[in-house]
Motif scaffolding. Structure first.
Motif, PDB file in Angstrom:
ATOM      1  N   VAL A  48      43.402 104.997 -17.003  1.00  0.00           N
ATOM      2  CA  VAL A  48      43.209 106.415 -16.666  1.00  0.00           C
ATOM      3  C   VAL A  48      43.736 107.312 -17.777  1.00  0.00           C
ATOM      4  O   VAL A  48      43.065 108.267 -18.203  1.00  0.00           O
ATOM      5  CB  VAL A  48      43.896 106.737 -15.328  1.00  0.00           C
ATOM      6  CG1 VAL A  48      43.857 108.240 -15.056  1.00  0.00           C
ATOM      7  CG2 VAL A  48      43.221 105.989 -14.183  1.00  0.00           C
ATOM      8  N   PHE A  49      44.934 107.015 -18.274  1.00  0.00           N
ATOM      9  CA  PHE A  49      45.530 107.840 -19.330  1.00  0.00           C
ATOM     10  C   PHE A  49      44.717 107.792 -20.614  1.00  0.00           C
ATOM     11  O   PHE A  49      44.681 108.772 -21.365  1.00  0.00           O
ATOM     12  CB  PHE A  49      46.960 107.392 -19.607  1.00  0.00           C
ATOM     13  CG  PHE A  49      47.926 107.702 -18.502  1.00  0.00           C
ATOM     14  CD1 PHE A  49      47.644 108.703 -17.577  1.00  0.00           C
ATOM     15  CD2 PHE A  49      49.108 106.994 -18.374  1.00  0.00           C
ATOM     16  CE1 PHE A  49      48.526 108.994 -16.553  1.00  0.00           C
ATOM     17  CE2 PHE A  49      50.002 107.274 -17.355  1.00  0.00           C
ATOM     18  CZ  PHE A  49      49.712 108.284 -16.440  1.00  0.00           C
ATOM     19  N   SER A  50      44.091 106.639 -20.889  1.00  0.00           N
ATOM     20  CA  SER A  50      43.320 106.527 -22.131  1.00  0.00           C
ATOM     21  C   SER A  50      42.104 107.443 -22.138  1.00  0.00           C
ATOM     22  O   SER A  50      41.596 107.788 -23.207  1.00  0.00           O
ATOM     23  CB  SER A  50      42.882 105.076 -22.344  1.00  0.00           C
ATOM     24  OG  SER A  50      41.913 104.684 -21.378  1.00  0.00           O
ATOM     25  N   PHE A  51      41.628 107.837 -20.965  1.00  0.00           N
ATOM     26  CA  PHE A  51      40.498 108.769 -20.867  1.00  0.00           C
ATOM     27  C   PHE A  51      40.968 110.183 -20.522  1.00  0.00           C
ATOM     28  O   PHE A  51      40.168 111.003 -20.058  1.00  0.00           O
ATOM     29  CB  PHE A  51      39.507 108.300 -19.802  1.00  0.00           C
ATOM     30  CG  PHE A  51      38.756 107.057 -20.171  1.00  0.00           C
ATOM     31  CD1 PHE A  51      37.656 107.110 -21.020  1.00  0.00           C
ATOM     32  CD2 PHE A  51      39.164 105.831 -19.687  1.00  0.00           C
ATOM     33  CE1 PHE A  51      36.968 105.960 -21.360  1.00  0.00           C
ATOM     34  CE2 PHE A  51      38.477 104.675 -20.023  1.00  0.00           C
ATOM     35  CZ  PHE A  51      37.380 104.741 -20.868  1.00  0.00           C
ATOM     36  N   SER A  52      42.229 110.465 -20.741  1.00  0.00           N
ATOM     37  CA  SER A  52      42.799 111.753 -20.354  1.00  0.00           C
ATOM     38  C   SER A  52      43.540 112.362 -21.538  1.00  0.00           C
ATOM     39  O   SER A  52      44.050 111.659 -22.408  1.00  0.00           O
ATOM     40  CB  SER A  52      43.767 111.593 -19.176  1.00  0.00           C
ATOM     41  OG  SER A  52      43.188 110.825 -18.135  1.00  0.00           O
ATOM     42  N   GLN A 271      52.674  98.533 -40.576  1.00  0.00           N
ATOM     43  CA  GLN A 271      52.383  99.208 -39.309  1.00  0.00           C
ATOM     44  C   GLN A 271      51.204  98.514 -38.626  1.00  0.00           C
ATOM     45  O   GLN A 271      50.050  98.787 -38.890  1.00  0.00           O
ATOM     46  CB  GLN A 271      52.069 100.689 -39.513  1.00  0.00           C
ATOM     47  CG  GLN A 271      51.968 101.448 -38.193  1.00  0.00           C
ATOM     48  CD  GLN A 271      51.719 102.921 -38.390  1.00  0.00           C
ATOM     49  OE1 GLN A 271      50.658 103.313 -38.846  1.00  0.00           O
ATOM     50  NE2 GLN A 271      52.690 103.754 -38.044  1.00  0.00           N
ATOM     51  N   VAL A 272      51.522  97.616 -37.728  1.00  0.00           N
ATOM     52  CA  VAL A 272      50.504  96.911 -36.955  1.00  0.00           C
ATOM     53  C   VAL A 272      50.131  97.754 -35.742  1.00  0.00           C
ATOM     54  O   VAL A 272      50.682  98.836 -35.508  1.00  0.00           O
ATOM     55  CB  VAL A 272      51.018  95.519 -36.528  1.00  0.00           C
ATOM     56  CG1 VAL A 272      51.219  94.632 -37.740  1.00  0.00           C
ATOM     57  CG2 VAL A 272      52.309  95.644 -35.739  1.00  0.00           C
ATOM     58  N   MET A 273      49.208  97.244 -34.922  1.00  0.00           N
ATOM     59  CA  MET A 273      48.712  98.022 -33.795  1.00  0.00           C
ATOM     60  C   MET A 273      49.809  98.352 -32.796  1.00  0.00           C
ATOM     61  O   MET A 273      49.864  99.461 -32.256  1.00  0.00           O
ATOM     62  CB  MET A 273      47.584  97.248 -33.114  1.00  0.00           C
ATOM     63  CG  MET A 273      46.300  97.167 -33.914  1.00  0.00           C
ATOM     64  SD  MET A 273      45.438  98.745 -34.008  1.00  0.00           S
ATOM     65  CE  MET A 273      44.915  98.956 -32.320  1.00  0.00           C
ATOM     66  N   ALA A 274      50.686  97.410 -32.510  1.00  0.00           N
ATOM     67  CA  ALA A 274      51.755  97.663 -31.545  1.00  0.00           C
ATOM     68  C   ALA A 274      52.690  98.765 -32.036  1.00  0.00           C
ATOM     69  O   ALA A 274      53.127  99.621 -31.246  1.00  0.00           O
ATOM     70  CB  ALA A 274      52.539  96.381 -31.283  1.00  0.00           C
ATOM     71  N   ILE A 275      52.994  98.769 -33.322  1.00  0.00           N
ATOM     72  CA  ILE A 275      53.826  99.833 -33.888  1.00  0.00           C
ATOM     73  C   ILE A 275      53.081 101.166 -33.837  1.00  0.00           C
ATOM     74  O   ILE A 275      53.681 102.220 -33.567  1.00  0.00           O
ATOM     75  CB  ILE A 275      54.213  99.504 -35.339  1.00  0.00           C
ATOM     76  CG1 ILE A 275      55.036  98.212 -35.396  1.00  0.00           C
ATOM     77  CG2 ILE A 275      54.977 100.643 -35.972  1.00  0.00           C
ATOM     78  CD1 ILE A 275      56.413  98.316 -34.817  1.00  0.00           C
ATOM     79  N   LYS A 276      51.782 101.129 -34.050  1.00  0.00           N
ATOM     80  CA  LYS A 276      50.976 102.350 -33.982  1.00  0.00           C
ATOM     81  C   LYS A 276      50.988 102.931 -32.571  1.00  0.00           C
ATOM     82  O   LYS A 276      51.072 104.157 -32.399  1.00  0.00           O
ATOM     83  CB  LYS A 276      49.542 102.048 -34.430  1.00  0.00           C
ATOM     84  CG  LYS A 276      48.625 103.252 -34.453  1.00  0.00           C
ATOM     85  CD  LYS A 276      49.099 104.293 -35.440  1.00  0.00           C
ATOM     86  CE  LYS A 276      48.151 105.489 -35.482  1.00  0.00           C
ATOM     87  NZ  LYS A 276      48.665 106.583 -36.342  1.00  0.00           N
ATOM     88  N   VAL A 277      50.886 102.091 -31.568  1.00  0.00           N
ATOM     89  CA  VAL A 277      50.976 102.564 -30.180  1.00  0.00           C
ATOM     90  C   VAL A 277      52.326 103.224 -29.931  1.00  0.00           C
ATOM     91  O   VAL A 277      52.417 104.293 -29.300  1.00  0.00           O
ATOM     92  CB  VAL A 277      50.751 101.398 -29.200  1.00  0.00           C
ATOM     93  CG1 VAL A 277      51.022 101.831 -27.768  1.00  0.00           C
ATOM     94  CG2 VAL A 277      49.327 100.858 -29.317  1.00  0.00           C
ATOM     95  N   ALA A 290      48.070 106.901 -27.183  1.00  0.00           N
ATOM     96  CA  ALA A 290      48.738 105.598 -27.150  1.00  0.00           C
ATOM     97  C   ALA A 290      48.033 104.653 -26.178  1.00  0.00           C
ATOM     98  O   ALA A 290      47.857 103.464 -26.470  1.00  0.00           O
ATOM     99  CB  ALA A 290      50.200 105.774 -26.743  1.00  0.00           C
ATOM    100  N   ALA A 291      47.620 105.166 -25.028  1.00  0.00           N
ATOM    101  CA  ALA A 291      46.904 104.322 -24.063  1.00  0.00           C
ATOM    102  C   ALA A 291      45.559 103.866 -24.621  1.00  0.00           C
ATOM    103  O   ALA A 291      45.143 102.719 -24.392  1.00  0.00           O
ATOM    104  CB  ALA A 291      46.696 105.094 -22.758  1.00  0.00           C
TER     105      ALA A 291
END
Length: 318
Positions: A48-52, A271-277, A290-291
């Motif tokens: 939900v947050f990823s589309f908000s 800076q990998v994906m987890a660090i980017k999040v 981030a979501a």
């Protein structure tokens, strides 16, 4: 004269299959509730947050009516150079750590396959990196690689002729024999290989112990050399466990956060994906972004898992 009637409970009216089904539901109920609270609900909220369009400051006033649905988070991520840079760094990191950890574990398992005096002690010592807490391991490596008082730079300047200390945990690239070398990325790869190869070693060692010795003896009687026996008899026995290790190691490396954050914090081209999040959530306070990054990571991992399942089924039908 009337006979007394006996009351039959609802439980007694159930058939045996119904009773077993009810017992199973009662036993699995607490686990399902826990999984729902800890895994399913956070996952649904992440979707939900990823589309908000939500930021940390909006949390106190957050309600279903205040959510603004949008695809901007995914558009921004897919159109960002930072996203693709983090993705390729993650793929390179995952591939190198997978090859290194599985390769080192496989080589050590073969080297310690034959009994010798002190083999048990050597096997125990090889497990130390895996059981050592990651924060302790990271602090040891940070101290060793410190450019001011680290033992690695001291040794390099004293015996290897280095002109100046090297910032192993902050240097993005360095020319070596005319070729650019990603120093910090290789350091975190080496750390992850050192930390995780014991698991591959345990898996391969356990599988080697179950390989029938009679097969190798029969091959030797037929004139097979040691290399031929290894290639045509032993390695095919390890194909399944090695494939499983490669998949698990790649997935774990793909979502790795603790090791890289403790060593470099994402600096020096790590800076990998987890660090980017993490930076998208903490530094930019962007929950939606981030979501979205997290969902894209999940999609990639699901594709890898689906490929493994299809490959396993194909082998079973062959």
């Amino acid at each position: 004269m009337s006979t007394p009637t006996t009351r039959v409970s609802r439980w007694e009216r159930l058939s045996r299959a119904q009773r077993e089904n009810l017992n199973g539901q009662l036993l699995t109920g607490p686990s399902l509730v826990l999984i729902t609270l800890v895994i399913l609900i956070p996952f649904v909220l992440s979707v939900v947050f990823s589309f908000s369009d939500i930021r940390l400051i909006d949390i106190p006033r957050l309600s279903p009516s205040s959510v603004e649905w949008t695809l901007d988070n995914y558009r921004d991520a897919m159109g960002s150079d930072a996203f693709w840079g983090a993705l390729w760094t993650t793929i390179a990191y995952s591939a190198l750590t997978t090859i290194g950890a599985v390769g080192v574990g496989l080589a050590l398992a073969f080297a310690l396959r034959r009994p010798f005096r002190g083999r048990g002690l050597v096997r125990v010592l090889l497990l130390i990196p895996y059981v050592l807490p990651v924060i302790a391991s990271a602090m040891i490596w940070r101290t060793m690689l410190n450019p001011q008082y680290g033992i690695v730079n001291a040794f390099g300047q004293e015996y290897l002729g280095w002109d100046s200390p090297i910032g192993f945990l902050s240097t993005t690239s360095m020319d070596l024999a005319g070729l650019p070398v990603p120093v910090s990325l290789l350091v975190v790869v080496c750390f992850e290989v050192w930390k995780s190869f014991p698991l591959a070693f345990l898996f391969v060692t356990a599988r080697l112990q179950s390989v029938p010795g009679a097969i190798e003896e029969a091959g030797a009687l037929d004139g097979a050399s040691g290399w031929q026996s290894l290639r045509h008899i032993v390695l095919p026995q390890l194909r399944g466990v090695v494939l499983l290790l490669v998949l698990l190691r790649f997935i774990w490396s793909f979502q790795s956060f603790n090791d890289i954050y403790l060593l470099t914090g994402g600096a020096g081209g790590t800076q990998v994906m987890a660090i980017k999040v993490y930076t998208q959530l903490i530094n930019r306070a962007d929950i939606g972004g981030a979501a979205a990054y997290g969902m894209l990571m999940s999609v990639i991992l699901c594709v890898l898992l689906a490929g493994y399942v299809l490959l396993s089924r194909r082998k079973e039908t062959m």
